[in-house]
Each structure stands twice: as C-alpha cells, then as structure tokens.
Write an enzyme that holds these catalytic residues in place. Structure first.
Site, PDB file in Angstrom:
ATOM      1  N   ARG A 292       0.836  -1.198   0.000  1.00  0.00           N
ATOM      2  CA  ARG A 292       0.000   0.000   0.000  1.00  0.00           C
ATOM      3  C   ARG A 292       0.871   1.248   0.000  1.00  0.00           C
ATOM      4  O   ARG A 292       1.926   1.295   0.645  1.00  0.00           O
ATOM      5  CB  ARG A 292      -0.885  -0.023   1.249  1.00  0.00           C
ATOM      6  CG  ARG A 292      -1.888   1.120   1.372  1.00  0.00           C
ATOM      7  CD  ARG A 292      -2.959   1.032   0.334  1.00  0.00           C
ATOM      8  NE  ARG A 292      -4.108   1.875   0.663  1.00  0.00           N
ATOM      9  CZ  ARG A 292      -4.975   2.332  -0.219  1.00  0.00           C
ATOM     10  NH1 ARG A 292      -4.821   2.044  -1.501  1.00  0.00           N
ATOM     11  NH2 ARG A 292      -6.010   3.067   0.146  1.00  0.00           N
TER      12      ARG A 292
ATOM     13  N   THR B  45      -8.832   0.705  -9.773  1.00  0.00           N
ATOM     14  CA  THR B  45      -8.273  -0.551  -9.292  1.00  0.00           C
ATOM     15  C   THR B  45      -8.433  -1.702 -10.288  1.00  0.00           C
ATOM     16  O   THR B  45      -9.237  -1.656 -11.213  1.00  0.00           O
ATOM     17  CB  THR B  45      -8.866  -0.927  -7.920  1.00  0.00           C
ATOM     18  OG1 THR B  45      -8.762   0.210  -7.060  1.00  0.00           O
ATOM     19  CG2 THR B  45      -8.174  -2.084  -7.269  1.00  0.00           C
TER      20      THR B  45
ATOM     21  N   THR C  67      -3.729  -0.898  -7.646  1.00  0.00           N
ATOM     22  CA  THR C  67      -4.511   0.333  -7.806  1.00  0.00           C
ATOM     23  C   THR C  67      -3.649   1.578  -7.977  1.00  0.00           C
ATOM     24  O   THR C  67      -2.500   1.617  -7.514  1.00  0.00           O
ATOM     25  CB  THR C  67      -5.416   0.529  -6.573  1.00  0.00           C
ATOM     26  OG1 THR C  67      -6.245   1.675  -6.761  1.00  0.00           O
ATOM     27  CG2 THR C  67      -4.597   0.721  -5.305  1.00  0.00           C
TER      28      THR C  67
ATOM     29  N   GLU D 242      -5.876   4.286  -7.489  1.00  0.00           N
ATOM     30  CA  GLU D 242      -7.018   4.890  -6.797  1.00  0.00           C
ATOM     31  C   GLU D 242      -8.085   5.379  -7.765  1.00  0.00           C
ATOM     32  O   GLU D 242      -8.962   4.624  -8.136  1.00  0.00           O
ATOM     33  CB  GLU D 242      -6.597   6.013  -5.840  1.00  0.00           C
ATOM     34  CG  GLU D 242      -7.522   6.156  -4.635  1.00  0.00           C
ATOM     35  CD  GLU D 242      -8.887   6.756  -4.951  1.00  0.00           C
ATOM     36  OE1 GLU D 242      -9.862   6.326  -4.317  1.00  0.00           O
ATOM     37  OE2 GLU D 242      -8.983   7.632  -5.805  1.00  0.00           O
TER      38      GLU D 242
ATOM     39  N   SER E 126      -7.769   1.114   2.863  1.00  0.00           N
ATOM     40  CA  SER E 126      -8.152   0.554   1.575  1.00  0.00           C
ATOM     41  C   SER E 126      -9.422  -0.272   1.740  1.00  0.00           C
ATOM     42  O   SER E 126      -9.812  -0.620   2.855  1.00  0.00           O
ATOM     43  CB  SER E 126      -7.019  -0.325   1.046  1.00  0.00           C
ATOM     44  OG  SER E 126      -7.419  -1.052  -0.098  1.00  0.00           O
ATOM     45  N   SER E 127     -10.046  -0.595   0.620  1.00  0.00           N
ATOM     46  CA  SER E 127     -11.154  -1.564   0.609  1.00  0.00           C
ATOM     47  C   SER E 127     -10.795  -2.811  -0.180  1.00  0.00           C
ATOM     48  O   SER E 127     -11.633  -3.696  -0.336  1.00  0.00           O
ATOM     49  CB  SER E 127     -12.407  -0.922  -0.004  1.00  0.00           C
ATOM     50  OG  SER E 127     -12.830   0.180   0.748  1.00  0.00           O
TER      51      SER E 127
ATOM     52  N   GLY F  68     -13.209  -1.663  -7.818  1.00  0.00           N
ATOM     53  CA  GLY F  68     -14.460  -0.985  -7.528  1.00  0.00           C
ATOM     54  C   GLY F  68     -14.477  -0.112  -6.302  1.00  0.00           C
ATOM     55  O   GLY F  68     -15.554   0.170  -5.765  1.00  0.00           O
ATOM     56  N   GLY F  69     -13.316   0.347  -5.804  1.00  0.00           N
ATOM     57  CA  GLY F  69     -13.313   1.220  -4.639  1.00  0.00           C
ATOM     58  C   GLY F  69     -13.913   0.531  -3.430  1.00  0.00           C
ATOM     59  O   GLY F  69     -13.749  -0.674  -3.229  1.00  0.00           O
TER      60      GLY F  69
END
Length: 557
Positions: A86, A373, A391, A393, A437-438, A459-460
C-alpha cells in the site's frame, strides 16, 4: 481481431483448465502471466508479468505508480502471506492535508495534481514476494510487457471511452496529453498505442529491480512532478521514495459454511468487513434464488452492518489501535447478526462495541469517494495461488504521467476531516501512514484445508460487497465463477443498498424500499476475477471467471 474473439468467448464460455490459470482484467495481461507459468514459473512470477502488462494496457486502473495488496499461498509449506504494498503518505503530510480554509476540499480538487500522490509500493512489494516465492529470473518477467510497449497495443472501447471522459484533466499534464491525446484528440477505439517511455522504465526495473523506481533519476522525476505541479503541488520527496518498505502481514481468516475464507488485514478494511458480512450471513439460511428480493435484503443488511464498524474502527493498524480481534470475534458477530430482521431494514446501522478495543475513542469517518483498481487471480501447476489487487485509486490516478506511467492519488483514501466532534478520525492523514483501503484479495480453503477459490475485485469501497456477493454465489448457491462474477451487482455502500442499473437487480428497488432500505440504482463497475478449484475422481479442474463489465479474461491449460 484475435483478441476481440477471445474476449467475446470469455463472456460466454466458462474458462476451464487442469493445471494452471490466470484471470486478469485484460487478455494481454492474462497471456503474459500464463506465459510465465508455461515456462515453469510460479504464481508470483505470473503476477509480476501480468502486473507489468496491466501498466501498459490498463493504465487508468493500476501500474508502476501505485500500490497493491496481495495474498500468496505456498502449497509446499502450506503457508499464507498477506503482502502489503500500500502507498504511504509523505513524511511531511499533516492531518489537515485536504482542508482548505478549515473545510474539506472537493474530491477532484484534491485528487488531480501532486497533493494526493502517495509513495508507490506495488513494485517493491512484488519484488519482495518474488524473492520468497519466485522461480524465474526477475528480468524475464518483464519481457512480454516491454515487447508490447514497444510494438503497441490495440486500445479497447472501454479505455477509449475513459480517455474521452477525462480528456480535459489529462490535457493539463504534458506527458499525459502527448500520450493519451495525440494530435490534441483522445486516442480512439482500435488505435494502436505505443509507449516507448514505459518500455524504457520497465527495462530499468528488469535490470535494477524496484530501486530503479525508488532511487535515482526516475525517483527524482517522480518527486519533481509531484512537488512542481502548477496548481496542486504535493509533498512527496526522493527520501520518501527511497525509504519505502513493503510489509509481510498475517492474513485475516474466518469460517463460512465449513469453508475458511482468508483476506487482507489492515490497512485494508476489505478483509475485516468481508468476514463480518459472512459472519452475519452465517447465522441466516440464504434464499435459493440469488436474484430474489430476500437475497438482496440479506446481502445489503449484512453489508450495512459491516460498513458501520468499518467507518468507525478500521485504518492503518501500525498507527491506530484497531480492535481487529474484537471485530472478528464469533460472539461479537453473533450479536451483530441479531440486528438483522428478514422483513425490515435497520433504520440507521450504528457501529458496535467490539471487545478488546483499547486506545482513545474514535469518530466515524464521513463517506469518501473511491474509484479505480484492478485484480488478478492466479493458480499455478504446483497449487500455489496469488490474489493480487492493484490500484492507482481514481481513474487515471493523479492525472500526472512520468516515464510512461501514471502516478496515484491514493492519499484521497484518507479522511479529509481529521476530527469529528472533537474526536480523531481513525483514517486521518499522518506521516508515513497507509490510507485505508477496501481491496479484498481473497483465498478460500475447504474443510480439508485444500485450496478452493481465489478471487478479488476492483471498484473502490464497493469491492467489499462485490467480493462478498461472489463468495456467497459460489459457496452458498454453487455457481461457477463466470456466473458468479456476472451476477447483477447488489451490495451496501455505507448505509445505502445499491443495485446495478440496467440489470434485473434494479427491478428489486421498490420492494426493498418498502422494507425501509435507502436504495440507489446506479452503474456498478466491478472488476471481479475468480478461479474455483474442483477436485474429483478425474483429478483437479480449474474454472475461471472474468467480469464482463471490463476487458478481462481467464486463461488456463
């Protein structure tokens, strides 16, 4: 034309294999990964090759200038690693980074330019994982992407549409303008796009490792582009780039219907929220019809309950006390499950009170837009597996291009408000902190401990619901991966139940609203890629699924 035919086949015929498989967001990425497997490489070798190719063919979603989270299963040692690549905030980033005159900036006001650029981590993470689990030489993994960048690739309708939609913002950056808007016009569907600058960068990484990005002239150019942005400069320095280090973490795992589902720990909220959704659903009998209003009710309500906890508690656990054990405690999840009424929606889901909290009380984070992503799922002939979500973002990230690749705007994944009602927000900006993050790269094991499934999505923050729905489809409803990833999308985003526009799911809106759900019908741009491993008298069979909403494909042999 050949690749177009392959893509159309991918949408209609489930991919099957007996030895190895790659599912990725573009056929050329799947081909690059499979080429490494054919040469005797491992799943991590294939992941590096596919990620390098995605930097070329899907630049709007991932690449060298972003970050990645990955689960890596080693079949020989039966060990599972969660690799954290990340992005991090620069050392000089203050909690007030996204405040202007005391008020939060608009999302695009913050995202476009240097302000939101975090220290990229994808290449450093993949390099570290390759040292542990790779078999092929590092340089070999970049050969397909280098060759394609020099020869060019055919622009897909999806990429052409995104370039056209973002043309005015891309036009502001000289390198992005020259690449995506040749002769002043957006590159069109079917055009051949060459990227010799990216080929040179990939060649440098192949020869020098990730240091080629984090030290020396490329790093200096990255920092210069960020700090020297004309309208929205950032704080990233060459010291930030040189000091970046990936982290090898322990995956979060939980039971579901006799299976064990494992996913990514903080700084991702994805794994915890996913396991909470499944932990709530485990106390319910799922309806037989996956497209029914009752199925949507359960998926949506479990998601809304999980998002309430996510927004309060989850952030970078290296900087904030996250009650990880409490959030996944079976007794706590039973209490959360008791909130669910099969006939009526919860009026306003609130965060729970998990045990083992510790630390100062935290405020819930206001909802924050998240986009972009890509995801790769890979299984090799030895039974090793990789679930890699990668990603930059937002679509096209910060809209800053350096040496043939785009920089991320990942810092907008932090809360813009550092405090709410005088209490700190867990996901506030901080020096060297990783934004929440997701991303939910996931690997599933059967009751016997054997590998069962590998999946994840783009997809965020909707990634959480996309992956949860796909898991329920495969594990509860027995769907093959292609059917599972093609389902009309249904899931929660914060307290709202979202239904995919233009599908059968949208027709459920009146019935769900009558049950008290706040409902939004919208385009759901998921990017699910899944592999299911089946074992029988005739041996192992791999089934793959690629999300028809993107350009992807599952390939195997």
């Amino acid at each position: 034309m050949i690749r177009l035919v392959l893509l159309l086949l991918c949408l209609t015929v489930p991919a099957q294999a007996q030895r190895q498989m790659v599912a990725a967001a573009h056929p050329m990425a799947a081909e690059a990964g499979l080429a490494m497997l054919r040469d005797g490489g491992t799943a991590i070798d294939a992941a590096v090759a596919a990620q390098a190719m995605l930097a070329l063919v899907e630049p709007q979603s991932s690449g060298l200038g972003g970050g990645a989270l990955m689960l890596q299963w080693d079949a020989a040692s039966r060990s599972l690693a969660a690799w954290d690549g990340r992005e991090t905030a620069p050392a000089a980033a203050p909690p007030t980074l996204f405040l202007r005159d005391g008020q939060p900036m608009g999302f695009l006001e913050a995202a476009v330019g240097g302000r939101a650029v975090g220290v990229p981590g994808a290449m450093r993470m993949l390099e570290a994982a390759h040292r542990r689990g790779g078999r092929l030489p590092w340089a070999q993994l970049f050969a397909p992407a280098i060759a394609a960048a020099e020869a060019g690739f055919v622009v897909t309708p999806r990429l052409a549409a995104l370039v056209a939609a973002e043309a005015e913002r891309l036009r502001r950056d000289p390198q992005a303008r020259a690449y995506f808007l040749p002769e002043g016009k957006p590159v069109g569907d079917g055009a051949r796009l060459r990227n010799p600058a990216l080929a040179a960068t990939l060649r440098a990484i192949a020869e020098q490792g990730a240091d080629a990005l984090h030290r020396g002239p490329i790093a200096a150019e990255i920092a210069g582009a960020v700090r020297g942005h004309a309208t929205n400069p950032g704080l990233l320095t060459t010291d930030d780039l040189a000091g970046y280090a990936p982290v090898r973490r322990e995956a979060v795992c939980g039971p579901y219907r006799g299976f064990t589902v494992c996913s990514m720990p903080p700084p991702s909220s994805g794994g915890v929220a996913l396991l909470q959704i499944l932990g709530v659903l485990a106390h319910q009998d799922m309806p037989l019809d996956p497209r029914s209003v009752d199925a949507a009710h359960l998926l949506g309500e479990a998601g809304r309950i999980a998002f309430a906890d996510r927004n309060r508690y989850l952030a970078d656990a290296d900087h904030v006390a996250v009650p990880l054990r409490g959030l996944l405690d079976p007794g706590y999840l039973l209490l959360r499950a008791q909130l669910l009424d099969r006939d009526r929606a919860i009026a306003a889901p609130r965060p729970g009170n998990p045990p083992w909290q510790g630390g100062a009380p935290l405020a819930s984070q206001p909802p924050q837009p998240e986009q972009g992503t890509s995801h790769l799922s890979i299984v090799d002939a030895a039974g090793n597996a990789v679930a890699l979500t990668t990603t930059i973002e937002d679509v096209f990230g910060a809209r800053i291009m350096v040496r043939g690749f785009l920089l991320n705007n990942e810092l907008t994944d932090f809360s813009f408000l550092p405090e709410v009602d005088g209490r700190p927000v867990a996901n506030r900006v901080g020096p060297a902190k990783r934004p929440r993050s997701s991303m939910s790269p996931s690997i599933v094991f059967g009751p016997d401990g054997q590998l069962v499934a590998v999946l994840g999505s783009a997809g965020g923050s909707r990634i959480i619901g996309h992956v949860a729905q796909a898991l329920v489809a495969m594990l509860d409803w027995g769907m093959e991966p292609q059917a599972a990833v093609s389902l009309p999308r249904i899931g929660a985003l914060n307290a709202t139940l979202e239904l995919e526009a233009g599908t059968a799911a949208a027709a459920l809106a009146p019935a769900l609203e009558a049950r008290g759900f706040p409902v939004e019908v919208r385009v759901m741009n998921s990017g699910l890629h899944a592999i299911r491993i089946l074992r029988g008298p005739d041996g192992v069979r791999l089934l793959g699924g690629a999300d028809p909403r993107r350009d992807g494909m599952a390939l195997g042999e």
